[in-house]
Design an enzyme around this catalytic site. Structure first.
Site, PDB file in Angstrom:
ATOM      1  N   ASP A  28      14.256  14.653 -77.931  1.00 30.79           N
ATOM      2  CA  ASP A  28      12.830  14.867 -78.202  1.00 30.79           C
ATOM      3  C   ASP A  28      12.519  14.749 -79.692  1.00 30.79           C
ATOM      4  O   ASP A  28      13.353  15.066 -80.537  1.00 30.79           O
ATOM      5  CB  ASP A  28      12.424  16.255 -77.683  1.00 30.79           C
ATOM      6  CG  ASP A  28      10.917  16.375 -77.508  1.00 30.79           C
ATOM      7  OD1 ASP A  28      10.219  15.344 -77.544  1.00 30.79           O
ATOM      8  OD2 ASP A  28      10.436  17.518 -77.328  1.00 30.79           O
ATOM      9  N   HIS A  45      10.415   5.635 -81.268  1.00 30.84           N
ATOM     10  CA  HIS A  45      11.294   5.371 -80.119  1.00 30.84           C
ATOM     11  C   HIS A  45      12.373   4.357 -80.486  1.00 30.84           C
ATOM     12  O   HIS A  45      13.537   4.517 -80.122  1.00 30.84           O
ATOM     13  CB  HIS A  45      10.487   4.860 -78.926  1.00 30.84           C
ATOM     14  CG  HIS A  45       9.493   5.858 -78.411  1.00 30.84           C
ATOM     15  ND1 HIS A  45       9.829   7.182 -78.198  1.00 30.84           N
ATOM     16  CD2 HIS A  45       8.183   5.748 -78.075  1.00 30.84           C
ATOM     17  CE1 HIS A  45       8.754   7.832 -77.750  1.00 30.84           C
ATOM     18  NE2 HIS A  45       7.747   6.992 -77.673  1.00 30.84           N
ATOM     19  N   LEU A 139      33.906   7.350 -70.208  1.00 32.07           N
ATOM     20  CA  LEU A 139      32.690   8.166 -70.103  1.00 32.07           C
ATOM     21  C   LEU A 139      31.743   7.644 -69.020  1.00 32.07           C
ATOM     22  O   LEU A 139      31.551   6.441 -68.884  1.00 32.07           O
ATOM     23  CB  LEU A 139      31.968   8.140 -71.462  1.00 32.07           C
ATOM     24  CG  LEU A 139      30.568   8.782 -71.514  1.00 32.07           C
ATOM     25  CD1 LEU A 139      30.650  10.294 -71.389  1.00 32.07           C
ATOM     26  CD2 LEU A 139      29.843   8.402 -72.805  1.00 32.07           C
TER      27      LEU A 139
HETATM   28  C1  IPE Z   1      10.904  15.664 -72.377  1.00 27.41           C
HETATM   29  O1  IPE Z   1      10.230  15.403 -73.563  1.00 27.41           O
HETATM   30  C2  IPE Z   1      11.235  14.389 -71.670  1.00 27.41           C
HETATM   31  C3  IPE Z   1      12.175  13.522 -72.356  1.00 27.41           C
HETATM   32  C4  IPE Z   1      12.853  13.809 -73.435  1.00 27.41           C
HETATM   33  C5  IPE Z   1      12.379  12.236 -71.748  1.00 27.41           C
HETATM   34  P1  IPE Z   1       8.636  15.519 -73.650  1.00 27.41           P
HETATM   35  O2  IPE Z   1       8.285  15.293 -75.060  1.00 27.41           O
HETATM   36  O3  IPE Z   1       8.002  14.643 -72.648  1.00 27.41           O
HETATM   37  O4  IPE Z   1       8.432  17.030 -73.228  1.00 27.41           O
HETATM   38  P2  IPE Z   1       7.136  17.973 -73.295  1.00 27.41           P
HETATM   39  O5  IPE Z   1       6.109  17.346 -72.433  1.00 27.41           O
HETATM   40  O6  IPE Z   1       6.723  18.059 -74.708  1.00 27.41           O
HETATM   41  O7  IPE Z   1       7.618  19.267 -72.764  1.00 27.41           O
HETATM   42  C1  IPE Z   2      11.074  11.854 -76.929  1.00 27.65           C
HETATM   43  O1  IPE Z   2      10.230  11.848 -78.034  1.00 27.65           O
HETATM   44  C2  IPE Z   2      11.085  10.542 -76.198  1.00 27.65           C
HETATM   45  C3  IPE Z   2      10.431  10.576 -74.876  1.00 27.65           C
HETATM   46  C4  IPE Z   2       9.922  11.627 -74.305  1.00 27.65           C
HETATM   47  C5  IPE Z   2      10.338   9.315 -74.167  1.00 27.65           C
HETATM   48  P1  IPE Z   2       8.675  12.097 -77.907  1.00 27.65           P
HETATM   49  O2  IPE Z   2       8.012  10.801 -77.666  1.00 27.65           O
HETATM   50  O3  IPE Z   2       8.398  13.142 -76.892  1.00 27.65           O
HETATM   51  O4  IPE Z   2       8.320  12.622 -79.364  1.00 27.65           O
HETATM   52  P2  IPE Z   2       7.374  13.827 -79.753  1.00 27.65           P
HETATM   53  O5  IPE Z   2       7.787  15.006 -78.943  1.00 27.65           O
HETATM   54  O6  IPE Z   2       5.975  13.399 -79.428  1.00 27.65           O
HETATM   55  O7  IPE Z   2       7.583  14.009 -81.208  1.00 27.65           O
HETATM   56 MG    MG Z   3       8.244  15.150 -76.996  1.00 25.90          MG
END
Ligand code: IPE
Ligand code: IPE
Ligand code: MG
Length: 253
Positions: A28, A45, A139
């Site tokens: 995240d 990303h 793995l």
């Molecule tokens: C959780 O991250 C899902 C992934 C890492 C793929 P999100 O960024 O979507 O989670 P929330 O919605 O903030 O909890």
């Molecule tokens: C995690 O990073 C990747 C996915 C959920 C696909 P985020 O895109 O959720 O990044 P933040 O949480 O908005 O910083």
């Molecule tokens: Mg996120």
């Protein structure tokens, strides 16, 4: 040089016999990382891919048998269409770019989630890499894609109900082990360690059943900044914990 040295000492701190068999990661913070740099969320990303590569390499090198990465949740379909599309394209290009490395490092790829809901291009690429790497015995890398734990549990309940209705199984046979066998992770041990990056302290619908007794590790670092040393630090922390499973300390001796 200094970096190399500190990286070695961290790795040296790990107790080989106490490594988990399965690490799960909620990757995240890509969006916030990009914002800090003045870039688009997509830029975040793209930079997350390097963190994935470093993490996979570190885990494979430690001979940890399973790694599950939460890459796209059921709820992530609610994001702007442009971001969803970019994530799907990035998935296809990363899978294709990394196929050779997976083969070279004896890594087997698996996917969990509602794979049929993904664009056909993603499904095709995914199935191809899964097929090519299926006999690798290093793995096992599991990508959670269009995954959510509640979706998975509901699917299991539906399939159990069908089997009971068709007389394949008796209601009395349903226990924890049986239930687990209906989940997408049926052949995978429960993770001993779950890592979430970006300073969010929540599970976001990831592996709810499987993490009943998992050790949780949170770091404020944003996913694109994660490198192997961060994984070593999480493992060092994990190895200091006493996993009691309801017992008292003295019973574990
Ligand atoms: C959780 O991250 C899902 C992934 C890492 C793929 P999100 O960024 O979507 O989670 P929330 O919605 O903030 O909890
Ligand atoms: C995690 O990073 C990747 C996915 C959920 C696909 P985020 O895109 O959720 O990044 P933040 O949480 O908005 O910083
Ligand atoms: Mg996120």
């Amino acid at each position: 040089m200094i970096n190399r040295y500190s990286d070695m000492t961290l790795k040296d701190k790990l107790i080989k016999e106490k490594l988990p068999k399965h690490i799960a990661i909620i990757m995240d913070g890509n969006g916030r990382w990009a914002k800090q740099k003045g870039g688009t969320r997509i830029f975040g990303h793209k930079n997350g891919v390097k963190a994935v590569k470093d993490t996979v390499e570190a885990v494979a090198e430690l001979q940890i048998p399973f790694l599950t990465l939460y890459a796209f949740s059921t709820e992530n379909w609610r994001r702007p269409k442009t971001e969803v599309n970019a994530l799907m394209s990035l998935l296809v290009s990363s899978l294709s770019d990394e196929t050779e490395t997976l083969i070279k490092n004896n890594i087997r790829l698996l996917a969990i989630g509602n794979i049929k809901s993904l664009p056909v291009k993603v499904q095709d690429e995914l199935n191809e890499v899964i097929e090519i790497t299926k006999n690798n015995n290093g793995l096992t890398l599991i990508l959670a894609l269009s995954y959510s734990a509640r979706w998975e549990i509901i699917e299991a309940v539906k399939n159990i109900s069908k089997d009971v209705k068709n007389g394949v199984m008796n209601i009395e046979e349903i226990d924890s082990e049986k239930f687990s066998s209906y989940l997408t992770t049926s052949d995978i041990p429960n993770p001993e360690l779950l890592i979430r990056t970006s300073g969010e302290y929540r599970i976001s619908n990831f592996l709810l059943w499987q993490i009943a007794y998992t050790e949780l590790y949170f770091t404020n670092k944003l996913w694109p900044d994660i490198r192997r040393e961060d994984i070593y630090n999480a493992l060092i922390d994990y190895q200091k914990r006493e996993r009691r499973f309801g017992k008292i300390s003295e019973q574990l001796k």
